[in-house]
Design a protein around this motif. Sequence first.
Motif, mmCIF file in Angstrom:
data_model
loop_
_atom_site.group_PDB
_atom_site.id
_atom_site.type_symbol
_atom_site.label_atom_id
_atom_site.label_comp_id
_atom_site.label_asym_id
_atom_site.label_seq_id
_atom_site.Cartn_x
_atom_site.Cartn_y
_atom_site.Cartn_z
ATOM 1 N N LYS A 722 46.610 35.199 37.791
ATOM 2 C CA LYS A 722 46.436 35.634 36.389
ATOM 3 C C LYS A 722 44.978 35.970 36.052
ATOM 4 C CE LYS A 722 50.793 34.976 35.239
ATOM 5 N NZ LYS A 722 51.685 36.125 35.029
ATOM 6 N N ASP A 723 44.239 36.472 37.031
ATOM 7 C CA ASP A 723 42.850 36.880 36.782
ATOM 8 C C ASP A 723 42.601 38.184 37.547
ATOM 9 O OD1 ASP A 723 39.909 37.033 37.747
ATOM 10 O OD2 ASP A 723 39.826 35.638 36.054
ATOM 11 N N TYR A 724 42.222 39.245 36.802
ATOM 12 C CA TYR A 724 42.103 40.570 37.421
ATOM 13 C C TYR A 724 41.016 40.636 38.497
ATOM 14 C CZ TYR A 724 45.420 42.979 34.378
ATOM 15 O OH TYR A 724 46.573 43.413 33.765
ATOM 16 N N LYS A 725 39.812 40.121 38.204
ATOM 17 C CA LYS A 725 38.701 40.252 39.161
ATOM 18 C C LYS A 725 38.945 39.428 40.415
ATOM 19 C CE LYS A 725 35.053 41.732 36.044
ATOM 20 N NZ LYS A 725 33.735 41.495 35.468
ATOM 21 N N GLU A 726 39.497 38.233 40.227
ATOM 22 C CA GLU A 726 39.777 37.373 41.396
ATOM 23 C C GLU A 726 40.870 37.995 42.265
ATOM 24 O OE1 GLU A 726 40.913 32.774 42.169
ATOM 25 O OE2 GLU A 726 39.984 33.204 40.228
ATOM 26 N N THR A 727 41.889 38.551 41.595
ATOM 27 C CA THR A 727 42.978 39.221 42.332
ATOM 28 C C THR A 727 42.418 40.410 43.117
ATOM 29 O OG1 THR A 727 44.527 38.613 40.581
ATOM 30 C CG2 THR A 727 45.243 40.327 42.105
ATOM 31 N N LEU A 728 41.510 41.143 42.475
ATOM 32 C CA LEU A 728 40.900 42.309 43.122
ATOM 33 C C LEU A 728 40.148 41.892 44.378
ATOM 34 C CD1 LEU A 728 39.269 45.240 41.264
ATOM 35 C CD2 LEU A 728 38.054 44.267 43.186
ATOM 36 N N THR A 729 39.404 40.775 44.299
ATOM 37 C CA THR A 729 38.645 40.275 45.461
ATOM 38 C C THR A 729 39.588 39.937 46.609
ATOM 39 O OG1 THR A 729 36.970 39.397 43.972
ATOM 40 C CG2 THR A 729 36.986 38.521 46.220
ATOM 41 N N ILE A 730 40.705 39.235 46.290
ATOM 42 C CA ILE A 730 41.679 38.847 47.327
ATOM 43 C C ILE A 730 42.310 40.101 47.948
ATOM 44 C CG2 ILE A 730 43.949 37.767 47.689
ATOM 45 C CD1 ILE A 730 43.021 35.611 45.633
ATOM 46 N N CYS A 731 42.691 41.048 47.092
ATOM 47 C CA CYS A 731 43.356 42.279 47.590
ATOM 48 C C CYS A 731 42.439 43.091 48.503
ATOM 49 C CB CYS A 731 43.824 43.136 46.418
ATOM 50 S SG CYS A 731 45.280 42.465 45.622
ATOM 51 N N HIS A 732 41.157 43.185 48.140
ATOM 52 C CA HIS A 732 40.229 43.941 48.989
ATOM 53 C C HIS A 732 40.022 43.278 50.346
ATOM 54 C CE1 HIS A 732 39.333 46.843 45.903
ATOM 55 N NE2 HIS A 732 38.408 47.421 46.651
ATOM 56 N N SER A 733 40.078 41.940 50.389
ATOM 57 C CA SER A 733 39.850 41.241 51.669
ATOM 58 C C SER A 733 41.125 41.146 52.510
ATOM 59 C CB SER A 733 39.286 39.835 51.412
ATOM 60 O OG SER A 733 40.246 39.065 50.727
ATOM 61 N N THR A 734 42.295 41.433 51.912
ATOM 62 C CA THR A 734 43.563 41.343 52.672
ATOM 63 C C THR A 734 44.156 42.743 52.877
ATOM 64 O OG1 THR A 734 44.694 40.871 50.575
ATOM 65 C CG2 THR A 734 44.106 38.977 51.977
ATOM 66 N N PRO A 784 41.285 50.354 41.731
ATOM 67 C CA PRO A 784 40.979 49.038 41.146
ATOM 68 C C PRO A 784 40.189 49.140 39.838
ATOM 69 C CG PRO A 784 39.852 49.328 43.269
ATOM 70 C CD PRO A 784 40.816 50.449 43.122
ATOM 71 N N SER A 785 39.302 50.147 39.722
ATOM 72 C CA SER A 785 38.548 50.339 38.475
ATOM 73 C C SER A 785 39.499 50.631 37.317
ATOM 74 C CB SER A 785 37.553 51.490 38.614
ATOM 75 O OG SER A 785 36.600 51.197 39.596
ATOM 76 N N LEU A 786 40.483 51.515 37.575
ATOM 77 C CA LEU A 786 41.479 51.836 36.542
ATOM 78 C C LEU A 786 42.313 50.609 36.174
ATOM 79 C CD1 LEU A 786 42.676 55.322 37.908
ATOM 80 C CD2 LEU A 786 41.430 54.934 35.779
ATOM 81 N N ILE A 787 42.646 49.790 37.194
ATOM 82 C CA ILE A 787 43.418 48.555 36.929
ATOM 83 C C ILE A 787 42.601 47.605 36.044
ATOM 84 C CG2 ILE A 787 44.359 46.452 38.011
ATOM 85 C CD1 ILE A 787 45.268 48.238 40.366
ATOM 86 N N LEU A 788 41.304 47.455 36.344
ATOM 87 C CA LEU A 788 40.443 46.552 35.559
ATOM 88 C C LEU A 788 40.291 47.045 34.117
ATOM 89 C CD1 LEU A 788 37.526 45.639 38.021
ATOM 90 C CD2 LEU A 788 39.474 44.229 37.373
ATOM 91 N N VAL A 789 40.211 48.369 33.942
ATOM 92 C CA VAL A 789 40.001 48.920 32.590
ATOM 93 C C VAL A 789 41.294 48.898 31.767
ATOM 94 C CG1 VAL A 789 39.443 51.049 31.316
ATOM 95 C CG2 VAL A 789 38.020 50.330 33.247
ATOM 96 N N PHE A 790 42.401 49.346 32.358
ATOM 97 C CA PHE A 790 43.648 49.502 31.584
ATOM 98 C C PHE A 790 44.578 48.282 31.639
ATOM 99 C CE2 PHE A 790 42.277 53.897 32.364
ATOM 100 C CZ PHE A 790 42.311 54.383 31.068
ATOM 101 N N LYS A 791 44.291 47.309 32.547
ATOM 102 C CA LYS A 791 45.058 46.056 32.645
ATOM 103 C C LYS A 791 46.578 46.281 32.515
ATOM 104 C CE LYS A 791 41.298 43.075 31.108
ATOM 105 N NZ LYS A 791 40.253 44.063 31.428
#
Length: 795
Positions: A722-734, A784-791
């Motif tokens: 339930k956190d966009y930035k943390e999810t983004l970090t995990i997704c980029h590393s996996t 990911p930028s669009l995901i962070l902006v438009f949630k």
Amino acid sequence: MLSSLYENAILKKSKSIFVILLIILISFGYYSKDFRLDASSETLLIEGDPDLEYLKEITNRYGSKEFLVLTYTPNEGMVTNTSINNLLSLKYKIQSLDWVHSVITLLDIPLLNNSDAPLQERLEGFKTLKDEDVDKQKGFKEILDSPVFRNFVISENGKTSGIIVNIKKNLPLEDIENRSQDEIENYRDQVKKKNHENILEIRDVIKSYENVGKIYLGGIPMIANDMMAFIKSDIIVFGLGVLLFIIATLWFVFRKLIWIIVPISSCFFSVIIMIGLLGLLNWKVTVISSNFIALMLILTMAMNIHMSTRFLQIRKSNPSKTNLEILTLTTARMFWPILYTVLTTIIAFLSLIFSEIKPIIDFGWMMTLGLITSFIITFTLLPALLSFVTTKNISVKEDQDSKITKLFRNLSVNFQIPIFIVTIFVIGISIFGISKLKVENSFINYFSKNTEIYKGMKLIDEELGGTTPLEVILKFPDSKKVETEEDDEFEDWDGESEQDDEKYWFTKDKIDTITKVHNYLNNLPQTGKVLSFSSIIDVATQLNNNKPLGTLEMGVLYSKIPDSIKTEIIDPYISIEDNEARINLRIIDSQENLRRNDLINKINNDLQNELGIEKDQYKLAGVLILFNNLLQSLFKSQILTLGIVMIGIFAMFLILFRNVKLSLIGVVPNFIAAFFILGIIGLLDIPLDMMTITIAAITIGIAVDNSIHYIYRFKEEFNKIKDYKETLTICHSTVGTAILNTSITIVFGFSILVLSKFIPTIYFGIFTGLAMLLAMISVLTLLPSLILVFKPFGK
């Protein structure tokens, strides 16, 4: 329900599945012997084109043999004794080949101005350059000045001569209506094999004369033969090149032999089964679809890397679970994203079936079947092979996060505004570049400059009157026999002239119309050699001491000319029976800034408005028309194809994610990458052709796979964190690492296509690879930028 059925039927019975797949492999492997190639000119035309039917009708009416063309540029002057003897020797050597009907050279041209005998006598007993008592220089000058033969069998500078090798017709297949498809295919294969042997034979002859001057071989049979060699070479080079690169990539990513063997096995099974299927269905591979093996290897590998990476990630998170449990979890989590990536790619390839061009349609269907095959193999063979291996051998050494994906993650989080500015700039460049796209392309530029096809066509184009034929058929209104005062004057030419209607066909209106159109076409800068009955009249006028012939004089002369001359020189240009005249011209294909469509439209417009010929009194035909139809169809189909792909893929995203905002975010990065590549092609002034026309649709279809994998994983992880930035970090590393690895494989896989000898294939490889690279960067930064902006998953 489905997952438990899959687990019980596939995962728990891996040995049985492996044996079944092995039997399938052997069965389809057997049918791979029927795998066939097709490089005939029909594969480069629109299916059911009425202009093709009309051209066949014209060819039958005016008589046309299949032929090869040799260009002969001797080391010495053209009419020295040595050059003439060498040319004569070459002619007889070629003539002795059992498949050759006749050989026409400079030495066979009738010299009608070489004596002072009456015209009738000169026509009946004409001399040629090979006759001993002929003044060679005077005869050569006559040919060089001839309106018919200059720029046709001899170049304007007199240094290069053309040699026409007419080929004997193949014996037709008897009772073809009652023959099976296999018998017809075997007959065609024999014809192709014979053509290949013929080309090898004549090349051996040419090689034995290489010390006497420069000799190049050209003609449709030679092009078809060499295209076949290119296709074979491309299939082997692409297949091996991509395979070696995939092995290198797998070693770089996994550093363990098992992770090379398992994915390569999937690729091997998929490709062999697909080749066998094509053989079984009697589906031929053309120059357009010759890269299907390379594409299948690339796409199968992408599926396998995603599956393998996820398997290892789950193994790392659950060290206590058994292999079967890990496989069950992996296949359950990867089934839907891989299924949707396959379906979106299938939509891209199926969109090609709207193109009207058979090889492109076939390519679309082939890749569709290939993707289905790869999907089935990935979810059957890969789990079966992994179940045989011990846990110790499966694990790989833990790697640090990829520096590249870490960089992309930082850009997405900290530099969103610059990313959006760059995106807007890219969209602007794309729109500007797309506005400059064109479909003008010359056939000669499809080939590398060091190939014999290119060298021969270029020389014929520049020295012997152009390469691409265009026919202008003039249809005259029906008219009754014209009686003139000239009847009595020429009665002594033929006692039975009154019974002979043929000579009355030659009226002033007809001759004026032919001459007017001939002169108009001859003055166009894009045309090379123009031949018509007007050319024959010019020759006759020269022979008549430059006094123009009357129309009846022409008719009487026509009735007196020996049949051997009439068949070769006059019948190809008039059809008295059909009340038609044919003007044959060739376009200089290598001319810069040649616009085929504009030229055809100009000729149509000028014939009607400048020369006053009714629309129903003429018709354009020939290879130029067919090739132009192909190019115009490509442009229309590109717009249609892109539209279908975009709508289809957006619909897939809606079904998969059930979220309009998320679906738009998912497709935008890939559409931008595809349009940017089209923009670059436009800016570089590279014309669209049969291969590059498919780039945008295929790019979207393949690149969108990355978006699906990323969004699917993001959704899965976000529901836990339930956190966009943390999810983004995990997704980029996996999943980001898997996307990076598959994209590198795809980019370099496509780059192997630069080894082709067929220029459109090289462009296809470069631009598709570049598009995939841009799509990957876009998916790991813009998405990911669009995901962070438009949630899109809520706050």
